[in-house]
Design an enzyme around this catalytic site. Structure first.
Site, mmCIF file in Angstrom:
data_model
loop_
_atom_site.group_PDB
_atom_site.id
_atom_site.type_symbol
_atom_site.label_atom_id
_atom_site.label_comp_id
_atom_site.label_asym_id
_atom_site.label_seq_id
_atom_site.Cartn_x
_atom_site.Cartn_y
_atom_site.Cartn_z
ATOM 1 N N THR A 217 33.337 38.592 37.499
ATOM 2 C CA THR A 217 34.318 39.568 36.689
ATOM 3 C C THR A 217 34.655 38.494 35.784
ATOM 4 O O THR A 217 33.685 37.638 35.709
ATOM 5 C CB THR A 217 35.985 39.581 37.149
ATOM 6 O OG1 THR A 217 36.472 38.638 38.258
ATOM 7 C CG2 THR A 217 35.274 40.620 38.584
ATOM 8 N N ALA B 22 36.276 34.406 39.264
ATOM 9 C CA ALA B 22 37.666 34.906 37.957
ATOM 10 C C ALA B 22 37.900 34.194 37.417
ATOM 11 O O ALA B 22 37.414 32.757 37.649
ATOM 12 C CB ALA B 22 38.940 34.831 39.278
ATOM 13 N N ILE C 14 36.066 30.101 40.625
ATOM 14 C CA ILE C 14 36.613 29.804 38.914
ATOM 15 C C ILE C 14 35.478 29.417 38.301
ATOM 16 O O ILE C 14 34.692 28.839 38.149
ATOM 17 C CB ILE C 14 37.989 28.393 39.039
ATOM 18 C CG1 ILE C 14 38.737 28.490 40.062
ATOM 19 C CG2 ILE C 14 38.133 28.617 38.157
ATOM 20 C CD1 ILE C 14 39.062 29.563 40.515
ATOM 21 N N LYS C 15 36.106 30.355 37.125
ATOM 22 C CA LYS C 15 34.559 30.722 36.492
ATOM 23 C C LYS C 15 35.594 30.067 34.971
ATOM 24 O O LYS C 15 36.493 30.053 34.591
ATOM 25 C CB LYS C 15 34.878 31.691 35.401
ATOM 26 C CG LYS C 15 33.186 33.223 35.413
ATOM 27 C CD LYS C 15 33.159 34.442 35.267
ATOM 28 C CE LYS C 15 31.652 34.360 34.490
ATOM 29 N NZ LYS C 15 31.567 36.488 34.632
ATOM 30 N N VAL C 16 34.594 28.909 34.844
ATOM 31 C CA VAL C 16 34.973 28.092 33.553
ATOM 32 C C VAL C 16 34.011 28.361 32.084
ATOM 33 O O VAL C 16 32.748 28.669 32.261
ATOM 34 C CB VAL C 16 35.560 27.262 33.634
ATOM 35 C CG1 VAL C 16 36.197 26.831 34.578
ATOM 36 C CG2 VAL C 16 34.429 25.846 34.103
#
Length: 217
Positions: A27, A56, A82-84
């Site tokens: 997402t 996310a 975790i998306k960075v």
């Protein structure tokens, strides 16, 4: 190749997961907006459906802000990834989050050099954007191939997550190159099954079967 679906539409995810096709979900803020829901609620719903990683994305751009948001997102479910963003602060956050044992997807990658940095930072996934590179007149698949070679040269564990996929051909070419994962919009994922000769062949088989007057029972 693993298949992730690139959407925050819970109904679409339920449908595809029921087919046994999904290994994960990605997402982003734009997809959360499109879903019309709150990020924590939508992400929790998705995590309850899919066993694999659910990316996310943090929205902070500084290291401290990213770490703060990562802690909030991590509490949603154990399978949250975790998306960075691929920035210096993003890479620093990647290293720190990975040290805590959490999966990290480094996003907005457009070059092999960027992918190399992400692997050095310990990223679980690197997300090179094929379609957006194509839009700019570059060959997105060439970048995927370059990243594959670099990672193979040095034995990096970071998985190549081909993103910004627009067509079934993107999926095929990414698979041929050796991308570990493809994150695919629902409509494109469903289109992979389509072929005119399959439809024609099925039509002929059914017509011939009807002529036999038989039933399988």
């Amino acid at each position: 190749m693993k298949f992730f679906v690139d959407t925050a539409d819970v109904k679409e995810i339920q449908e595809l997961n029921a087919l046994g096709l999904l290994d994960g979900v990605t997402t982003n803020p734009s997809l959360i907006l499109k879903s019309g829901g709150k990020i924590d609620e939508v992400t929790k719903q998705i995590c309850d459906i899919v066993e694999g990683p659910v990316s996310a994305e943090v929205t902070a751009t500084d290291y401290d802000g990213m770490m703060k948001e990562a802690k909030v997102l991590a509490k949603i479910a154990d399978n949250v990834c975790i998306k960075v963003p691929l920035t210096l602060d993003g890479l620093k956050a990647c290293r720190a989050i990975r040290a805590e044992g959490r999966m990290v997807n480094v996003t907005l990658c457009f070059s092999a050099n960027q992918a190399l940095l992400a692997a050095k930072a310990g990223a679980t996934f690197i997300s090179p954007f094929i379609g957006r590179l194509d839009d700019m007149g570059f060959d997105g698949m060439e970048v995927i191939a370059e990243i594959r070679q670099v990672y193979d040269n040095y034995g990096f564990d970071t998985e190549i997550l081909a993103a910004s996929i627009r067509t079934p051909d993107h999926v095929k070419r990414a698979a041929l190159i050796g991308a570990d994962v493809a994150t695919i919009p629902p409509a494109t994922l469903k289109a992979l099954v389509k072929h005119p000769l399959t439809d024609k062949g099925l039509e002929q088989f059914l017509a011939d079967w009807a002529k036999t007057g038989q039933k399988i029972s």
